[in-house]
Scaffold this active site. Structure first.
Site, mmCIF file in Angstrom:
data_model
loop_
_atom_site.group_PDB
_atom_site.id
_atom_site.type_symbol
_atom_site.label_atom_id
_atom_site.label_comp_id
_atom_site.label_asym_id
_atom_site.label_seq_id
_atom_site.Cartn_x
_atom_site.Cartn_y
_atom_site.Cartn_z
ATOM 1 N N ASP A 1 -2.227 -30.479 -14.174
ATOM 2 C CA ASP A 1 -2.326 -31.483 -15.233
ATOM 3 C C ASP A 1 -2.806 -32.711 -14.622
ATOM 4 O OD1 ASP A 1 -1.604 -33.527 -17.037
ATOM 5 O OD2 ASP A 1 0.374 -32.835 -17.475
ATOM 6 N N LYS B 1 -7.479 -40.660 -22.023
ATOM 7 C CA LYS B 1 -7.058 -41.510 -21.080
ATOM 8 C C LYS B 1 -7.805 -41.760 -19.937
ATOM 9 C CE LYS B 1 -2.297 -39.687 -21.869
ATOM 10 N NZ LYS B 1 -1.443 -39.023 -21.619
ATOM 11 N N HIS C 1 5.233 -33.413 -17.901
ATOM 12 C CA HIS C 1 5.191 -33.670 -19.454
ATOM 13 C C HIS C 1 5.505 -32.542 -20.039
ATOM 14 C CE1 HIS C 1 2.908 -34.633 -23.038
ATOM 15 N NE2 HIS C 1 2.793 -35.815 -22.466
ATOM 16 N N CYS D 1 7.932 -37.898 -23.257
ATOM 17 C CA CYS D 1 7.523 -36.539 -23.292
ATOM 18 C C CYS D 1 8.007 -35.983 -21.897
ATOM 19 C CB CYS D 1 6.159 -36.212 -23.437
ATOM 20 S SG CYS D 1 5.562 -37.118 -25.022
ATOM 21 N N GLN E 1 -2.914 -38.147 -16.059
ATOM 22 C CA GLN E 1 -2.729 -39.479 -15.826
ATOM 23 C C GLN E 1 -3.847 -39.970 -14.405
ATOM 24 O OE1 GLN E 1 -1.217 -41.976 -16.733
ATOM 25 N NE2 GLN E 1 -0.437 -40.537 -18.379
HETATM 26 C C1 PLP Z 1 -0.692 -37.710 -21.775
HETATM 27 C C2 PLP Z 1 -0.545 -36.584 -20.965
HETATM 28 C C3 PLP Z 1 -0.363 -35.348 -21.310
HETATM 29 C C4 PLP Z 1 -0.894 -34.759 -22.914
HETATM 30 O O1 PLP Z 1 -2.050 -35.218 -23.176
HETATM 31 P P1 PLP Z 1 -2.603 -35.110 -24.815
HETATM 32 O O2 PLP Z 1 -3.931 -35.894 -24.465
HETATM 33 O O3 PLP Z 1 -1.569 -35.233 -25.517
HETATM 34 O O4 PLP Z 1 -2.837 -33.586 -24.918
HETATM 35 C C5 PLP Z 1 0.070 -34.306 -20.592
HETATM 36 N N1 PLP Z 1 0.203 -34.561 -19.166
HETATM 37 C C6 PLP Z 1 0.625 -36.066 -18.688
HETATM 38 C C7 PLP Z 1 0.940 -36.254 -17.374
HETATM 39 C C8 PLP Z 1 0.099 -36.976 -19.834
HETATM 40 O O5 PLP Z 1 -0.098 -38.263 -19.283
#
Ligand code: PLP
Length: 421
Positions: free
Chosen positions: A213, A239, A136, A377, A216
């Site tokens: 990260d 999320k 992302h 993104c 998800q």
């Molecule tokens: C949603 C997402 C982000 C960004 O999260 P924010 O809540 O916008 O800071 C980063 N990485 C992944 C894999 C995402 O799905």
């Protein structure tokens, strides 16, 4: 009876009381363009259960005050709720201590915090940061900014045609220049579940740290940072069925202790004078200013709510939804799934011949079905597959086989309107 209903009736779907879970999410009762909502944009944000909505409302109705400073009862109460949420989050991630749970605004801010603070003290000219092509933008751009400040380099880890990290290429990139590897646990654009334990083992053997990260992943299963073996783990509360504007950075304690603060201000200091300032301990050193107290309360409530749900069964249910979707979609001419990861979360990312992704998205919306279209993104990944974007249907535990039927019917309609003939 549709074929999918037949699958359900035959008992091939794992037992999971989806109707009971749905009853906890009031928004799922909305009518959209005259049809009951089918919400398949869970990778963008998840919906909130009553338990979270009520916890936030009750906090503002009964407990609202600023934290960590008042001598009064209400401030004590707010502080207790706020710090309880940190304890719950530590438990959720299996963190050795709640001192390692840093509140942020979300995944994006958590990655920026590490890139800025850790990067300032640990990166120098010629160093390398590896990020996968699946990332992302929020796990790419902060590293580019940090690298540019010192003359370090961000190097992409290739992905295969299946949209999996190419582990041989990864090995080939791991040399003494690499200081950190940044990868997502689950790709938001494709759904690929990355082999984090394996990536951590290889990176550590080469002397590099690993930031994961996890934005998800948390929506689908409980995460164990110790079992993963990572050095930093980031996620966004929104999320995980909790509010926006709230997120978490988890880090190894020794790393966090050694890092200089990201933002300066109140809360993060011990003493301030013009001769010099001393910083508060963990986790407060990284939490300048009045925090998102209600956001923490909401996150704590979401974790409590999930503790009452069989998350393995929920994940099995999502797998069954994805399998049913892939099967049915494979029979629609002109629909092509992007990537084919062996391990995938409940995400179906696809293109349709002759039909722009945003046209498919609008046609589905007319039928009450919410999906995401575009680059998600993840522009480097889209360029890897030579696409401007995809249509993405992403499942959560409250989706049903009916939702899948509605999606498939919507795609057939799109195909008959725009598709090859
Ligand atoms: C949603 C997402 C982000 C960004 O999260 P924010 O809540 O916008 O800071 C980063 N990485 C992944 C894999 C995402 O799905």
């Amino acid at each position: 009876m549709s074929t999918l209903k037949a699958v359900e009736a035959a008992g091939t779907a794992p037992s999971f009381d989806v109707e009971r879970v749905r009853a906890d999410f009031p928004i799922l009762g909305e009518m959209i363009n005259g049809q009951p909502l089918v919400y398949l944009d869970n990778a963008a944000t998840t919906q909130k259960p009553n338990a979270v909505i009520d916890a936030i409302a009750n906090y503002y109705r009964h407990d609202n005050a600023n934290v960590h400073r008042g001598v009064h009862t209400l401030s004590d109460r707010a502080t207790r709720h706020f710090e309880d949420a940190r304890e719950k989050t530590a438990g959720f991630l299996n963190s050795p201590s709640s001192r390692q749970i840093i509140w942020t605004r979300g995944t994006t801010e958590a990655v920026n915090l590490v890139a800025h603070s850790w990067g300032a003290d640990n990166l120098k000219a010629g160093d390398r940061i590896l990020v996968s092509w699946l990332e992302h933008h929020s796990d790419i751009v902060p590293w580019q900014l940090a690298a540019a400040r010192v003359g370090a380099e961000v190097v992409p880890i290739p992905v295969t045609e299946e949209a999996e990290i190419d582990m041989d290429a990864f090995d080939a990139l791991l040399d003494e220049r690499v200081k950190l590897v940044a990868v997502n646990h689950v790709s938001n654009a494709i759904g690929t579940i990355n082999p984090i334990e394996n990536i951590c083992a290889r990176a550590h053997a080469a002397g590099a740290l690993v930031l994961v990260d996890g934005a998800q992943a948390v929506g689908h299963w409980d995460v164990d940072v110790q079992a993963l073996g990572c050095d930093f783990y980031c996620f966004s509360a929104h999320k995980l069925f909790a509010p926006t504007g709230m997120g978490v950075l988890w880090g190894r304690e020794a790393l966090l202790e050694a890092m200089t603060p990201f933002l300066g201000g109140g809360e993060m200091i011990e003493t301030v004078s013009f001769a010099g300032t001393t910083f508060n301990g963990l986790p407060f050193k990284f939490e300048a200013g009045t925090p998102n107290i209600a956001g923490a309360v909401g996150l704590g409530a979401a974790i409590d709510y999930l503790s009452l749900i069989d998350r393995d069964a929920a994940a099995g249910h999502e797998d069954a939804l994805l399998t049913a979707t892939l099967e049915a979609a494979s029979e629609i001419p002109g629909v092509r799934r992007i990537g084919a990861p062996k391990r995938s979360a409940g995400i179906f990312s696809f293109v349709m011949d002759g039909c722009h992704p945003s046209d498919v998205g609008m046609l589905l919306d007319e039928q009450g079905i919410a999906v995401r279209t575009g680059h998600h993104c993840a522009q480097p990944l889209m360029s890897r597959f030579e696409l401007p974007g995809t249509v993405r249907a992403s499942f959560s535990m409250y989706n049903t086989l009916d939702d899948v039927d509605r999606l498939i019917a919507g795609l057939k309609k799109a195909q008959s309107l725009f598709g090859p003939r």
